[in-house]
Design a protein around this motif. Structure first.
Motif, PDB file in Angstrom:
ATOM      1  N   THR A  89     -15.735  12.247 -32.486  1.00 51.99           N
ATOM      2  CA  THR A  89     -14.425  11.601 -31.314  1.00 51.99           C
ATOM      3  C   THR A  89     -13.607  12.225 -30.478  1.00 51.99           C
ATOM      4  OG1 THR A  89     -16.446   9.322 -30.990  1.00 51.99           O
ATOM      5  CG2 THR A  89     -13.865  10.092 -29.469  1.00 51.99           C
ATOM      6  N   ALA A  90     -12.525  11.813 -31.876  1.00 49.79           N
ATOM      7  CA  ALA A  90     -11.558  13.052 -31.710  1.00 49.79           C
ATOM      8  C   ALA A  90     -11.552  14.289 -32.194  1.00 49.79           C
ATOM      9  CB  ALA A  90     -11.191  12.563 -32.886  1.00 49.79           C
ATOM     10  N   ASP A  91     -12.726  15.236 -32.825  1.00 44.70           N
ATOM     11  CA  ASP A  91     -12.877  16.224 -32.533  1.00 44.70           C
ATOM     12  C   ASP A  91     -13.012  17.174 -30.970  1.00 44.70           C
ATOM     13  OD1 ASP A  91     -12.010  16.647 -35.143  1.00 44.70           O
ATOM     14  OD2 ASP A  91     -14.485  16.612 -35.972  1.00 44.70           O
ATOM     15  N   ILE A  92     -14.383  16.307 -30.360  1.00 42.24           N
ATOM     16  CA  ILE A  92     -14.945  16.505 -29.329  1.00 42.24           C
ATOM     17  C   ILE A  92     -13.353  16.409 -28.317  1.00 42.24           C
ATOM     18  CG2 ILE A  92     -15.808  15.365 -27.486  1.00 42.24           C
ATOM     19  CD1 ILE A  92     -18.136  14.718 -30.006  1.00 42.24           C
ATOM     20  N   VAL A  93     -12.993  15.261 -28.475  1.00 43.71           N
ATOM     21  CA  VAL A  93     -11.458  14.953 -27.594  1.00 43.71           C
ATOM     22  C   VAL A  93     -10.830  16.178 -27.518  1.00 43.71           C
ATOM     23  CG1 VAL A  93     -10.226  13.339 -26.139  1.00 43.71           C
ATOM     24  CG2 VAL A  93     -12.165  13.080 -26.819  1.00 43.71           C
ATOM     25  N   GLY A  94     -10.213  16.560 -28.574  1.00 47.89           N
ATOM     26  CA  GLY A  94      -8.824  17.568 -28.749  1.00 47.89           C
ATOM     27  C   GLY A  94      -8.270  16.344 -29.283  1.00 47.89           C
ATOM     28  N   VAL A  95      -8.285  15.815 -30.325  1.00 45.12           N
ATOM     29  CA  VAL A  95      -7.345  14.926 -30.745  1.00 45.12           C
ATOM     30  C   VAL A  95      -7.193  15.387 -32.196  1.00 45.12           C
ATOM     31  CG1 VAL A  95      -6.438  12.417 -30.795  1.00 45.12           C
ATOM     32  CG2 VAL A  95      -7.102  13.281 -29.374  1.00 45.12           C
ATOM     33  N   HIS A  96      -5.993  15.342 -32.915  1.00 46.22           N
ATOM     34  CA  HIS A  96      -5.761  15.430 -33.994  1.00 46.22           C
ATOM     35  C   HIS A  96      -6.636  14.509 -35.078  1.00 46.22           C
ATOM     36  CE1 HIS A  96      -2.987  18.974 -34.649  1.00 46.22           C
ATOM     37  NE2 HIS A  96      -2.897  18.178 -33.455  1.00 46.22           N
ATOM     38  N   TRP A  97      -7.290  14.721 -36.172  1.00 49.34           N
ATOM     39  CA  TRP A  97      -7.697  13.717 -37.029  1.00 49.34           C
ATOM     40  C   TRP A  97      -7.100  12.691 -37.200  1.00 49.34           C
ATOM     41  CZ3 TRP A  97      -7.973  11.900 -42.210  1.00 49.34           C
ATOM     42  CH2 TRP A  97      -8.854  11.713 -42.631  1.00 49.34           C
ATOM     43  N   PRO A  98      -7.707  11.217 -37.024  1.00 46.67           N
ATOM     44  CA  PRO A  98      -6.802  10.176 -36.850  1.00 46.67           C
ATOM     45  C   PRO A  98      -6.663   9.408 -38.227  1.00 46.67           C
ATOM     46  CG  PRO A  98      -9.413   9.245 -36.408  1.00 46.67           C
ATOM     47  CD  PRO A  98      -9.225  11.330 -35.934  1.00 46.67           C
ATOM     48  N   SER A  99      -6.257   9.301 -38.798  1.00 48.90           N
ATOM     49  CA  SER A  99      -5.722   8.113 -39.806  1.00 48.90           C
ATOM     50  C   SER A  99      -6.221   7.406 -39.831  1.00 48.90           C
ATOM     51  CB  SER A  99      -3.777   8.188 -40.078  1.00 48.90           C
ATOM     52  OG  SER A  99      -4.078   6.890 -39.243  1.00 48.90           O
ATOM     53  N   ASP A 100      -6.293   6.274 -41.188  1.00 50.70           N
ATOM     54  CA  ASP A 100      -7.059   5.175 -41.177  1.00 50.70           C
ATOM     55  C   ASP A 100      -6.631   4.026 -40.657  1.00 50.70           C
ATOM     56  OD1 ASP A 100      -9.319   5.655 -43.370  1.00 50.70           O
ATOM     57  OD2 ASP A 100      -8.379   5.382 -44.803  1.00 50.70           O
ATOM     58  N   ALA A 101      -4.932   4.188 -40.698  1.00 45.63           N
ATOM     59  CA  ALA A 101      -4.506   3.242 -39.826  1.00 45.63           C
ATOM     60  C   ALA A 101      -4.484   3.251 -38.184  1.00 45.63           C
ATOM     61  CB  ALA A 101      -2.906   3.573 -40.018  1.00 45.63           C
ATOM     62  N   THR A 102      -5.325   4.075 -37.683  1.00 46.81           N
ATOM     63  CA  THR A 102      -5.391   4.874 -36.550  1.00 46.81           C
ATOM     64  C   THR A 102      -6.534   4.223 -35.969  1.00 46.81           C
ATOM     65  OG1 THR A 102      -3.497   6.318 -36.532  1.00 46.81           O
ATOM     66  CG2 THR A 102      -5.128   6.190 -34.355  1.00 46.81           C
ATOM     67  N   CYS A 103      -7.257   4.174 -36.942  1.00 49.43           N
ATOM     68  CA  CYS A 103      -8.892   3.845 -36.592  1.00 49.43           C
ATOM     69  C   CYS A 103      -8.767   2.585 -36.668  1.00 49.43           C
ATOM     70  CB  CYS A 103     -10.139   4.810 -37.603  1.00 49.43           C
ATOM     71  SG  CYS A 103     -10.299   6.387 -37.746  1.00 49.43           S
ATOM     72  N   ARG A 104      -8.282   1.498 -37.314  1.00 51.61           N
ATOM     73  CA  ARG A 104      -8.244   0.258 -37.584  1.00 51.61           C
ATOM     74  C   ARG A 104      -7.116   0.204 -35.836  1.00 51.61           C
ATOM     75  NH1 ARG A 104      -6.708   0.588 -42.748  1.00 51.61           N
ATOM     76  NH2 ARG A 104      -4.403   0.491 -41.741  1.00 51.61           N
ATOM     77  N   MET A 105      -6.810   0.557 -35.525  1.00 50.47           N
ATOM     78  CA  MET A 105      -5.935   0.353 -34.169  1.00 50.47           C
ATOM     79  C   MET A 105      -7.199   0.450 -33.003  1.00 50.47           C
ATOM     80  SD  MET A 105      -2.779   1.627 -32.342  1.00 50.47           S
ATOM     81  CE  MET A 105      -1.651   0.973 -33.890  1.00 50.47           C
ATOM     82  N   VAL A 106      -7.762   1.582 -33.091  1.00 46.60           N
ATOM     83  CA  VAL A 106      -8.515   1.408 -31.821  1.00 46.60           C
ATOM     84  C   VAL A 106      -9.484   0.753 -32.360  1.00 46.60           C
ATOM     85  CG1 VAL A 106     -10.968   3.405 -31.353  1.00 46.60           C
ATOM     86  CG2 VAL A 106      -8.680   4.326 -32.222  1.00 46.60           C
ATOM     87  N   ARG A 107     -10.289   0.265 -33.019  1.00 43.77           N
ATOM     88  CA  ARG A 107     -11.361  -0.790 -33.210  1.00 43.77           C
ATOM     89  C   ARG A 107     -10.741  -2.616 -32.667  1.00 43.77           C
ATOM     90  NH1 ARG A 107     -13.128   2.050 -37.598  1.00 43.77           N
ATOM     91  NH2 ARG A 107     -11.433   0.857 -39.123  1.00 43.77           N
ATOM     92  N   ARG A 108      -9.460  -2.320 -32.739  1.00 45.91           N
ATOM     93  CA  ARG A 108      -8.511  -3.703 -32.615  1.00 45.91           C
ATOM     94  C   ARG A 108      -8.337  -3.823 -31.164  1.00 45.91           C
ATOM     95  NH1 ARG A 108      -4.709  -3.206 -36.572  1.00 45.91           N
ATOM     96  NH2 ARG A 108      -3.166  -2.635 -35.067  1.00 45.91           N
TER      97      ARG A 108
END
Length: 114
Positions: A89-108
Motif C-alpha cells: 500500500t505504501a508503494d501504491i500511495v507513494g510513501v517511503h517503505w515503512p519499518s516494522d515499527a511503523t507497520c505496528r503503529m498502522v495496525r494499532r
C-alpha cells in the motif's frame, strides 16, 4: 481535489485545477472552518524540540496515511493488515517503505476504539 458548489439546493462536485488557489490557512482559535474539504497550507514544524519528537511525529503521520489508504482499499481489520500488505500500500500511495515499527503503529491505529 474537488470543490463543492451549491446550485438551487443541489451540491455539485467540480474539479479544482490549482490547489494553491484553494488552500486554506490554519484556523485561529475560535475561528470556524467553513471549507473543511480544502487542504490546509503546510507550516513548518516547531523548532527546538528533540530529534526523537520529529521522528515520532513523522512516523505517526505516515502511519495515519497508510491506515487511511488501507481502510479505503477495504482492509477494515488490523488482523488482515500484514507488513507486506502495508508495504504494498505504501508503494501504491507513494510513501517511503515503512519499518516494522511503523507497520505496528498502522495496525494499532486501525484497531483503536472509536
Amino acid at each position: 481535489m474537488h470543490d463543492l458548489i451549491a446550485t438551487g439546493g443541489l451540491v455539485v462536485l467540480t474539479a479544482v485545477t490549482n490547489l494553491a488557489d484553494k488552500a486554506a490557512g490554519v484556523p485561529k482559535k475560535g475561528e470556524l472552518i467553513d471549507h473543511a474539504w480544502r487542504p490546509l497550507i503546510k507550516q513548518p514544524l516547531p523548532a527546538g524540540r528533540p530529534r526523537s519528537w520529529y521522528v515520532s511525529h513523522n512516523r505517526r503521520l505516515k502511519a495515519m496515511r497508510l491506515a487511511i489508504a488501507l481502510l479505503d482499499a477495504g482492509v477494515f481489520s488490523a488482523d488482515l493488515a500484514t507488513n507486506d500488505q502495508i508495504r504494498d500500500t505504501a508503494d501504491i500511495v507513494g510513501v517511503h517503505w515503512p519499518s516494522d515499527a511503523t507497520c505496528r503503529m498502522v495496525r494499532r491505529m486501525m484497531q483503536a476504539q472509536r
